[in-house]
Design a protein around this motif. Structure first.
Motif, PDB file in Angstrom:
ATOM      1  N   GLY A  34       0.784  -1.227   0.000  1.00 25.33           N
ATOM      2  CA  GLY A  34       0.000   0.000   0.000  1.00 25.33           C
ATOM      3  C   GLY A  34       0.815   1.276   0.000  1.00 25.33           C
ATOM      4  O   GLY A  34       0.261   2.365   0.069  1.00 25.33           O
ATOM      5  N   LYS A  35       2.139   1.162  -0.053  1.00 29.27           N
ATOM      6  CA  LYS A  35       2.978   2.349  -0.148  1.00 29.27           C
ATOM      7  C   LYS A  35       3.090   2.760  -1.614  1.00 29.27           C
ATOM      8  O   LYS A  35       2.710   2.014  -2.508  1.00 29.27           O
ATOM      9  N   PHE A  36       3.642   3.938  -1.841  1.00 29.85           N
ATOM     10  CA  PHE A  36       3.826   4.426  -3.206  1.00 29.85           C
ATOM     11  C   PHE A  36       5.311   4.621  -3.464  1.00 29.85           C
ATOM     12  O   PHE A  36       5.981   5.342  -2.738  1.00 29.85           O
ATOM     13  N   ALA A  37       5.800   3.971  -4.507  1.00 32.62           N
ATOM     14  CA  ALA A  37       7.216   4.050  -4.871  1.00 32.62           C
ATOM     15  C   ALA A  37       7.376   4.961  -6.074  1.00 32.62           C
ATOM     16  O   ALA A  37       6.470   5.102  -6.887  1.00 32.62           O
ATOM     17  N   TYR A  38       8.538   5.593  -6.179  1.00 32.36           N
ATOM     18  CA  TYR A  38       8.847   6.448  -7.316  1.00 32.36           C
ATOM     19  C   TYR A  38      10.320   6.329  -7.645  1.00 32.36           C
ATOM     20  O   TYR A  38      11.121   5.854  -6.827  1.00 32.36           O
ATOM     21  N   ARG A  39      10.674   6.727  -8.853  1.00 31.93           N
ATOM     22  CA  ARG A  39      12.059   6.711  -9.297  1.00 31.93           C
ATOM     23  C   ARG A  39      12.713   8.022  -8.879  1.00 31.93           C
ATOM     24  O   ARG A  39      12.158   9.096  -9.112  1.00 31.93           O
ATOM     25  N   LYS A  40      13.867   7.943  -8.272  1.00 35.12           N
ATOM     26  CA  LYS A  40      14.553   9.148  -7.810  1.00 35.12           C
ATOM     27  C   LYS A  40      15.112   9.934  -8.993  1.00 35.12           C
ATOM     28  O   LYS A  40      15.495   9.356 -10.010  1.00 35.12           O
ATOM     29  N   ASN A  41      15.159  11.240  -8.849  1.00 33.39           N
ATOM     30  CA  ASN A  41      15.686  12.072  -9.929  1.00 33.39           C
ATOM     31  C   ASN A  41      17.211  12.153  -9.850  1.00 33.39           C
ATOM     32  O   ASN A  41      17.812  11.788  -8.844  1.00 33.39           O
ATOM     33  N   GLY A  42      17.817  12.600 -10.953  1.00 33.92           N
ATOM     34  CA  GLY A  42      19.264  12.756 -10.984  1.00 33.92           C
ATOM     35  C   GLY A  42      19.990  11.652 -11.717  1.00 33.92           C
ATOM     36  O   GLY A  42      21.216  11.595 -11.667  1.00 33.92           O
ATOM     37  N   ARG A  43      19.277  10.744 -12.382  1.00 32.49           N
ATOM     38  CA  ARG A  43      19.927   9.652 -13.096  1.00 32.49           C
ATOM     39  C   ARG A  43      19.805   9.787 -14.610  1.00 32.49           C
ATOM     40  O   ARG A  43      20.156   8.869 -15.345  1.00 32.49           O
ATOM     41  N   GLY A  44      19.311  10.906 -15.095  1.00 27.66           N
ATOM     42  CA  GLY A  44      19.070  11.037 -16.519  1.00 27.66           C
ATOM     43  C   GLY A  44      20.315  11.316 -17.344  1.00 27.66           C
ATOM     44  O   GLY A  44      20.550  10.686 -18.360  1.00 27.66           O
ATOM     45  N   HIS A  45      21.128  12.250 -16.882  1.00 31.31           N
ATOM     46  CA  HIS A  45      22.310  12.650 -17.654  1.00 31.31           C
ATOM     47  C   HIS A  45      23.279  13.337 -16.708  1.00 31.31           C
ATOM     48  O   HIS A  45      23.007  13.482 -15.522  1.00 31.31           O
ATOM     49  N   LEU A  46      24.453  13.743 -17.235  1.00 31.97           N
ATOM     50  CA  LEU A  46      25.521  14.384 -16.451  1.00 31.97           C
ATOM     51  C   LEU A  46      25.968  13.499 -15.290  1.00 31.97           C
ATOM     52  O   LEU A  46      26.141  13.961 -14.161  1.00 31.97           O
TER      53      LEU A  46
ATOM     54  N   SER B 189      29.291  11.232  -7.838  1.00 37.57           N
ATOM     55  CA  SER B 189      30.096  10.157  -7.265  1.00 37.57           C
ATOM     56  C   SER B 189      29.413   8.810  -7.467  1.00 37.57           C
ATOM     57  O   SER B 189      28.197   8.728  -7.622  1.00 37.57           O
ATOM     58  N   ARG B 190      30.213   7.755  -7.433  1.00 35.06           N
ATOM     59  CA  ARG B 190      29.681   6.395  -7.638  1.00 35.06           C
ATOM     60  C   ARG B 190      28.682   6.053  -6.539  1.00 35.06           C
ATOM     61  O   ARG B 190      27.660   5.424  -6.781  1.00 35.06           O
ATOM     62  N   SER B 191      28.978   6.470  -5.312  1.00 35.53           N
ATOM     63  CA  SER B 191      28.078   6.139  -4.203  1.00 35.53           C
ATOM     64  C   SER B 191      26.754   6.872  -4.352  1.00 35.53           C
ATOM     65  O   SER B 191      25.692   6.324  -4.022  1.00 35.53           O
ATOM     66  N   ARG B 192      26.816   8.077  -4.875  1.00 27.16           N
ATOM     67  CA  ARG B 192      25.579   8.838  -5.097  1.00 27.16           C
ATOM     68  C   ARG B 192      24.716   8.168  -6.166  1.00 27.16           C
ATOM     69  O   ARG B 192      23.499   8.049  -6.025  1.00 27.16           O
ATOM     70  N   ILE B 193      25.348   7.704  -7.233  1.00 26.64           N
ATOM     71  CA  ILE B 193      24.624   7.028  -8.310  1.00 26.64           C
ATOM     72  C   ILE B 193      24.020   5.718  -7.801  1.00 26.64           C
ATOM     73  O   ILE B 193      22.908   5.347  -8.156  1.00 26.64           O
ATOM     74  N   ARG B 194      24.752   5.020  -6.928  1.00 20.97           N
ATOM     75  CA  ARG B 194      24.238   3.785  -6.332  1.00 20.97           C
ATOM     76  C   ARG B 194      23.002   4.079  -5.484  1.00 20.97           C
ATOM     77  O   ARG B 194      22.021   3.335  -5.514  1.00 20.97           O
ATOM     78  N   ARG B 195      23.041   5.157  -4.720  1.00 23.91           N
ATOM     79  CA  ARG B 195      21.885   5.538  -3.890  1.00 23.91           C
ATOM     80  C   ARG B 195      20.683   5.882  -4.747  1.00 23.91           C
ATOM     81  O   ARG B 195      19.548   5.613  -4.375  1.00 23.91           O
ATOM     82  N   LEU B 196      20.927   6.503  -5.913  1.00 23.94           N
ATOM     83  CA  LEU B 196      19.832   6.912  -6.791  1.00 23.94           C
ATOM     84  C   LEU B 196      19.179   5.735  -7.511  1.00 23.94           C
ATOM     85  O   LEU B 196      18.106   5.888  -8.075  1.00 23.94           O
ATOM     86  N   ARG B 197      19.836   4.567  -7.499  1.00 21.13           N
ATOM     87  CA  ARG B 197      19.247   3.386  -8.136  1.00 21.13           C
ATOM     88  C   ARG B 197      18.012   2.905  -7.399  1.00 21.13           C
ATOM     89  O   ARG B 197      17.079   2.397  -7.988  1.00 21.13           O
ATOM     90  N   LYS B 198      18.040   3.028  -6.089  1.00 18.32           N
ATOM     91  CA  LYS B 198      16.954   2.498  -5.273  1.00 18.32           C
ATOM     92  C   LYS B 198      15.693   3.337  -5.453  1.00 18.32           C
ATOM     93  O   LYS B 198      15.751   4.516  -5.778  1.00 18.32           O
TER      94      LYS B 198
END
Length: 65
Positions: free
Chosen positions: A20-32, A37-46
């Motif tokens: 019953g929760k609502f999930a969404y895709r985090k922003n910041g993974r489109g370009h640039l 940092s690699r750790s930031r990109i890993r966090r944005l995957r979730k």
């Protein structure tokens, strides 16, 4: 009672989970991505989840999910 319309923008951005929760895709993974940092990109995957305070608003926007 007439049918309720779902919010078109919310339909494209949020999905209801089994609990019953609502999930969404985090922003910041489109370009640039080279400057992030690699750790930031890993966090944005979730997936991100809508807070409990806003869940009632989401149920109004997406009545049939």
């Amino acid at each position: 009672m007439p049918k309720l319309k779902s919010h078109s923008g919310a339909k494209k951005r949020f999905a209801a989970t089994g609990t019953g929760k609502f999930a969404y895709r985090k922003n910041g993974r489109g370009h640039l991505l080279t400057g992030k940092s690699r750790s930031r990109i890993r966090r944005l995957r979730k997936a991100g989840y809508v807070s409990d305070a806003l869940t009632t608003d989401m149920k109004r926007l997406l009545p049939y999910s």
